[in-house]
Design a protein around this motif. Structure first.
Motif, mmCIF file in Angstrom:
data_model
loop_
_atom_site.group_PDB
_atom_site.id
_atom_site.type_symbol
_atom_site.label_atom_id
_atom_site.label_comp_id
_atom_site.label_asym_id
_atom_site.label_seq_id
_atom_site.Cartn_x
_atom_site.Cartn_y
_atom_site.Cartn_z
ATOM 1 N N THR A 1 4.616 7.114 2.619
ATOM 2 C CA THR A 1 4.920 5.882 3.343
ATOM 3 C C THR A 1 4.392 4.697 2.551
ATOM 4 N N ILE A 2 5.214 3.650 2.479
ATOM 5 C CA ILE A 2 4.839 2.419 1.794
ATOM 6 C C ILE A 2 4.723 1.331 2.855
ATOM 7 N N SER A 3 3.581 0.661 2.885
ATOM 8 C CA SER A 3 3.344 -0.403 3.861
ATOM 9 C C SER A 3 3.235 -1.744 3.145
ATOM 10 N N TYR A 4 3.755 -2.769 3.800
ATOM 11 C CA TYR A 4 3.704 -4.128 3.268
ATOM 12 C C TYR A 4 3.038 -5.031 4.294
ATOM 13 N N GLN A 5 2.260 -5.977 3.781
ATOM 14 C CA GLN A 5 1.541 -6.905 4.631
ATOM 15 C C GLN A 5 1.315 -8.195 3.828
ATOM 16 N N SER B 1 0.859 -1.182 0.000
ATOM 17 C CA SER B 1 0.000 0.000 0.000
ATOM 18 C C SER B 1 0.898 1.236 0.000
ATOM 19 N N VAL B 2 0.630 2.181 -0.901
ATOM 20 C CA VAL B 2 1.387 3.427 -0.957
ATOM 21 C C VAL B 2 0.496 4.554 -0.449
ATOM 22 N N ALA B 3 1.006 5.298 0.528
ATOM 23 C CA ALA B 3 0.314 6.475 1.079
ATOM 24 C C ALA B 3 -1.087 6.133 1.582
ATOM 25 N N GLY B 4 -1.244 4.970 2.208
ATOM 26 C CA GLY B 4 -2.526 4.598 2.789
ATOM 27 C C GLY B 4 -3.548 4.090 1.797
ATOM 28 N N ILE C 1 12.547 -8.175 -3.790
ATOM 29 C CA ILE C 1 12.849 -6.783 -4.140
ATOM 30 C C ILE C 1 11.656 -6.243 -4.927
ATOM 31 N N ASP C 2 11.073 -5.170 -4.423
ATOM 32 C CA ASP C 2 9.911 -4.541 -5.047
ATOM 33 C C ASP C 2 10.340 -3.213 -5.665
ATOM 34 N N THR C 3 9.682 -2.828 -6.750
ATOM 35 C CA THR C 3 9.932 -1.541 -7.401
ATOM 36 C C THR C 3 8.627 -0.751 -7.399
ATOM 37 N N PRO C 4 8.284 -0.150 -6.256
ATOM 38 C CA PRO C 4 6.997 0.549 -6.162
ATOM 39 C C PRO C 4 7.031 1.919 -6.844
ATOM 40 N N THR C 5 5.858 2.407 -7.195
ATOM 41 C CA THR C 5 5.702 3.770 -7.696
ATOM 42 C C THR C 5 5.244 4.630 -6.525
ATOM 43 N N TYR C 6 5.998 5.688 -6.223
ATOM 44 C CA TYR C 6 5.701 6.542 -5.069
ATOM 45 C C TYR C 6 6.351 7.897 -5.271
ATOM 46 N N SER C 7 6.001 8.836 -4.416
ATOM 47 C CA SER C 7 6.670 10.132 -4.348
ATOM 48 C C SER C 7 7.434 10.181 -3.040
ATOM 49 N N VAL C 8 8.578 10.871 -3.045
ATOM 50 C CA VAL C 8 9.360 11.004 -1.820
ATOM 51 C C VAL C 8 8.464 11.620 -0.747
ATOM 52 N N GLY C 9 8.496 11.051 0.445
ATOM 53 C CA GLY C 9 7.656 11.512 1.549
ATOM 54 C C GLY C 9 6.446 10.618 1.783
#
Length: 170
Positions: free
Chosen positions: A137-141, A97-100, A127-135
Motif C-alpha cells: 500500500t502506498i499512502s500520500y499526505q 509512504s510505501v508499505a507503512g 504524477i508520481d513514479t514510486p518504487t514498490y512491490s505489487v501488494g
C-alpha cells in the motif's frame, strides 16, 4: 478428431491485450487502472504553527492505494483551502509512504503559494513514479512549511472540504 487453438495473447484493435496464462488484462500505457474513493474531510482546519521545517499536515488528510500492477504511476489530486498572513509563502507539497514506511517528499509536487492574507484554494495534481512491490500500500499526505516562521498557516476551512483521491496509471 478434435481441434485446439493455443494462443499466448489476444490483442484488440485498441491495443488492449489479455495475457492468456494469467487471464490478466494488459493495460496500454497511460490508461487508468483504478481510482480510489474520494476522501472528503469536511469542516477541518489544521493550524500549522511557525515552521520552516517540512511537516506532515495530518488530521486525517491522507489517501492510500494498493497498486494492482507493477511499475504503475500514481496520480495524486488534492484540493484544499489555505490561509497565511500577508507577505508569507505557504509551501504545500506531497509526501509518500510505501508499505507503512517513512514519508518522503515527492519531488514533482511542490507548490509555493503567496496567498497574501486571504483564503485561497490550492490544488496539487501530480504524477508520481514510486518504487514498490505489487501488494504494498502506498499512502500520500501533504507536507507544509512557511517562509515566515512567526506566522501560522491554516489548512482547511470551516464550511469547506478538503478532497483527495489517487489513480493508478499503466
Amino acid at each position: 478428431m478434435t481441434s485446439r487453438l493455443l494462443v499466448d495473447k489476444i490483442e484488440s484493435k485498441s491495443g488492449t491485450q489479455i495475457d492468456m496464462s494469467t487471464n490478466d488484462v494488459i493495460m496500454p500505457t497511460g490508461h487508468v487502472i483504478q481510482t480510489t474513493p474520494m476522501v472528503a474531510i469536511n469542516d477541518v482546519q489544521e493550524v500549522g504553527a511557525n515552521s520552516s521545517q517540512n511537516t506532515l499536515i495530518g488530521n486525517g488528510i491522507i489517501c492510500s492505494i494498493t497498486p494492482k500492477k507493477a511499475n504503475s504511476k500514481i496520480r495524486t489530486c488534492l484540493s484544499y483551502f489555505v490561509f497565511v498572513a500577508d507577505g508569507t509563502a505557504a509551501n504545500i507539497f506531497m509526501g509518500r509512504s510505501v508499505a507503512g514506511g517513512t514519508y518522503n517528499y515527492v519531488n514533482s509536487g511542490k507548490t509555493q503559494n503567496r496567498f497574501e492574507g486571504q483564503w485561497s484554494n490550492g490544488i496539487i495534481d501530480l504524477i508520481d513514479t514510486p518504487t514498490y512491490s505489487v501488494g504494498q500500500t502506498i499512502s500520500y499526505q501533504p507536507y507544509w512549511n512557511t517562509s515566515n516562521t512567526s506566522s501560522n498557516m491554516y489548512f482547511g476551512i470551516s464550511g469547506g472540504a478538503i478532497t483527495f483521491y489517487l489513480q493508478e496509471i499503466a
